[in-house]
Design a protein around this motif. Structure first.
Motif, short mmCIF file in Angstrom:
data_model
loop_
_atom_site.label_atom_id
_atom_site.label_comp_id
_atom_site.label_asym_id
_atom_site.label_seq_id
_atom_site.Cartn_x
_atom_site.Cartn_y
_atom_site.Cartn_z
N SER A 54 -10.01 -4.98 -9.75
CA SER A 54 -10.05 -4.96 -11.21
C SER A 54 -8.89 -4.13 -11.76
N PHE A 55 -8.64 -2.99 -11.12
CA PHE A 55 -7.50 -2.14 -11.50
C PHE A 55 -6.19 -2.92 -11.42
N LEU A 56 -6.00 -3.68 -10.36
CA LEU A 56 -4.77 -4.47 -10.19
C LEU A 56 -4.65 -5.55 -11.26
N VAL A 57 -5.77 -6.19 -11.58
CA VAL A 57 -5.74 -7.26 -12.58
C VAL A 57 -5.30 -6.71 -13.93
N TYR A 58 -5.88 -5.58 -14.35
CA TYR A 58 -5.53 -5.01 -15.66
C TYR A 58 -4.13 -4.38 -15.63
N SER A 59 -3.72 -3.89 -14.50
CA SER A 59 -2.36 -3.35 -14.37
C SER A 59 -1.34 -4.48 -14.52
N PHE A 60 -1.65 -5.64 -13.93
CA PHE A 60 -0.77 -6.79 -14.08
C PHE A 60 -0.77 -7.29 -15.52
N ALA A 61 -1.95 -7.32 -16.14
CA ALA A 61 -2.04 -7.76 -17.54
C ALA A 61 -1.22 -6.83 -18.44
N GLY A 62 -1.28 -5.53 -18.16
CA GLY A 62 -0.50 -4.57 -18.94
C GLY A 62 0.99 -4.79 -18.75
N LEU A 108 8.52 -1.33 -9.02
CA LEU A 108 9.36 -2.52 -8.89
C LEU A 108 8.57 -3.80 -9.12
N GLY A 109 7.32 -3.82 -8.68
CA GLY A 109 6.50 -5.01 -8.80
C GLY A 109 5.93 -5.20 -10.20
N PRO A 110 5.27 -6.34 -10.43
CA PRO A 110 4.70 -6.66 -11.75
C PRO A 110 3.39 -5.92 -12.00
N ILE A 111 3.49 -4.63 -12.24
CA ILE A 111 2.28 -3.84 -12.40
C ILE A 111 2.59 -2.58 -13.19
N CYS A 112 1.70 -2.25 -14.13
CA CYS A 112 1.76 -1.00 -14.90
C CYS A 112 0.44 -0.26 -14.67
N ILE A 126 -1.62 -1.20 0.29
CA ILE A 126 -0.43 -0.91 1.10
C ILE A 126 0.84 -1.31 0.34
N ALA A 127 0.81 -2.49 -0.28
CA ALA A 127 1.97 -2.95 -1.06
C ALA A 127 2.26 -2.01 -2.22
N LEU A 128 1.21 -1.49 -2.84
CA LEU A 128 1.39 -0.57 -3.96
C LEU A 128 2.05 0.73 -3.52
N PHE A 159 9.62 2.90 -2.81
CA PHE A 159 10.92 2.31 -3.18
C PHE A 159 11.30 2.68 -4.61
N ALA A 160 10.33 2.72 -5.50
CA ALA A 160 10.63 3.09 -6.89
C ALA A 160 11.12 4.53 -6.98
#
Length: 345
Positions: A27-35, A58-62, A170-172, A178-179
Motif C-alpha cells: 500500500s505504501f508503494l502504491v501511494y508513493s507511486f501515485a504521489g 531515481l525510481g518512480p516513487i515519492c 530490496i529495490a527501494l 544510488f540516489a
C-alpha cells in the motif's frame, strides 16, 4: 501477549490479515507511486510546463506520499465524519511535510521545496494549498482507495504478496543508495567549482592590488598608508561614542581626510596622470572580467558534462531547490539554466 504486540493488533488488522506487513508495505508503494505521478505530471506541468521526473529517488516513487497516506489510514480511518477527518488529515500531512523538510535541510544542507509564493504558508515549508490537497486525498484514501486496494490484495496468494514486498523493499534500498551517491557526486563537484572560483577571486584581487600600486607614485602610497592610520584612529574614536550623528559626521570627515591626503601627496600635476592610470586599470579589469566569465562558462559546462542527467536531475525534480552552501556558485555559473536546457532536449 506483550504490550507491544497488543498495540500492533489494531494496526495489523487494518491490512491483509494473512500478510499484514506485506499488505501495508505494498500500500505504501502504491501511494508513493501515485504521489510521484502527481508531482511529475500535474505539479510539473504547472511549475515547469512539462513532465519532470520528481522526487529524491531515481525510481518512480515519492515515499513521503506513501508515509502520509498510511499514517492517515492507520490512525484516522475511524473518524466517522468527513469534515473532522479532512481537517485532521490535512494537519497531520502538513506536520509530516514540515518535519521532512526540516530533516532534509539538516542532513543535506538543501531546501528542496519552497512555498513562499503561496498564500498562508508557514516558513515556506507548508501552505494552505497543500493542506487542502492532503486533506481531500486522505479522505478518499480512508473511505475509498485503501479499502478497495486491500480487497484486491486479500485475493493475492500470501507467498506472492510477500515475495513482491521483499523484492520491492530490496529495490527501494538499492535506489536509495544510488540516489545518495548521486547527491554526493553533485555536492563534491559543486564544492570543487566553489574552491576554484575562490582561488581565482583571490588571485584576481592580488593582481588588481599589485596593478593599482604600480600605477601610483611612491609618495601617494606612503600618504595613503598615513591617511589609513589617521582614518582608523578616527573610526575607533567614533565607535567608542556610539552616537549615530557623530558617526555620520565622522564618516564624512574621514572621507574628506582621505581625499585631502591623496591630493596632498600627489600634487595637482599628477592628477591627470592618475586619472589616465585609473582608466587603464578599468580597461584591464574589463578584459579580466571577460576572461573570468569565459573560464566560468567553461568550468560550468565541464561540470554538467561530467555529472550527466542522473546526478543533475535533482535540479529538474525540485525546481525550487536551494543548496545553501553552493547557491552563489550555482547562480554565478548558471547551473540551473544549463540543467533546464539539458532536460528540455
Amino acid at each position: 501477549m506483550s504490550p507491544e504486540t497488543a498495540a500492533m493488533i489494531p494496526l495489523l488488522a487494518a491490512s491483509v490479515p494473512a500478510a499484514p506487513l506485506s499488505g501495508l508495505f505494498i500500500s505504501f508503494l502504491v501511494y508513493s507511486f501515485a504521489g510521484w505521478l502527481w508531482e511529475s505530471t500535474a505539479c510539473a506541468m504547472m511549475n515547469q510546463g512539462r513532465f519532470a521526473n520528481s522526487g529524491f529517488l531515481l525510481g518512480p516513487i515519492c515515499p513521503i506520499y506513501g508515509v502520509g497516506a498510511l499514517a492517515c489510514w492507520l490512525f484516522l480511518r475511524e473518524i466517522p465524519d468527513v469534515v473532522p477527518q479532512f481537517l485532521v488529515s490535512g494537519l497531520l500531512c502538513c506536520a509530516l511535510e514540515y518535519a521532512v523538510s526540516v530533516m532534509l535541510e539538516a542532513t543535506t544542507g538543501a531546501r528542496f521545496w519552497d512555498y513562499e509564493d503561496k498564500p498562508a504558508n508557514i516558513n515556506g515549508r507548508v501552505c494552505l494549498y497543500g493542506f487542502l490537497m492532503f486533506g481531500a486525498g486522505a479522505v478518499l484514501i480512508c473511505r475509498v482507495f485503501e479499502p478497495a486496494l486491500l480487497e484486491v490484495l486479500v485475493n493475492v496468494p500470501v507467498v506472492a504478496l510477500e515475495a513482491v514486498a521483499v523484492v520491492c523493499a530490496i529495490a527501494l534500498v538499492i535506489d536509495l543508495v544510488f540516489a545518495m551517491a548521486s547527491w554526493r557526486r553533485l555536492s563534491t563537484q559543486l564544492e570543487s567549482l566553489r574552491t576554484q572560483i575562490q582561488v581565482r577571486i583571490d588571485e584576481s584581487m592580488g593582481e588588481a592590488s599589485e596593478r593599482m600600486l604600480e600605477t601610483l607614485p611612491e609618495p601617494v602610497v606612503e600618504g595613503a598608508a598615513e591617511v589609513y592610520e589617521r582614518t582608523r584612529e578616527a573610526a575607533g574614536d567614533l565607535v567608542s561614542k556610539l552616537d549615530p550623528r557623530v558617526v555620520a559626521a565622522g564618516v564624512g570627515q574621514a572621507t574628506q581626510m582621505l581625499r585631502d591626503g591623496i591630493a596632498e601627496h600627489a600634487g595637482e600635476g599628477r592628477l591627470a596622470e592618475l586619472r589616465a592610470a585609473g582608466e587603464n586599470a578599468r580597461l584591464k579589469r574589463v578584459a579580466s572580467n571577460a576572461q573570468a566569465m569565459e573560464w566560468l562558462n567553461s568550468a560550468a559546462e565541464s561540470l554538467v558534462s561530467r555529472l550527466g542527467r542522473r546526478d543533475l536531475r535533482f535540479f529538474n525534480a525540485f525546481p525550487r531547490m536551494r543548496m545553501k552552501r553552493y547557491e552563489s556558485v550555482i547562480n554565478r555559473a548558471g547551473i540551473r539554466e544549463r540543467v533546464r536546457e539539458l532536460f528540455e532536449r
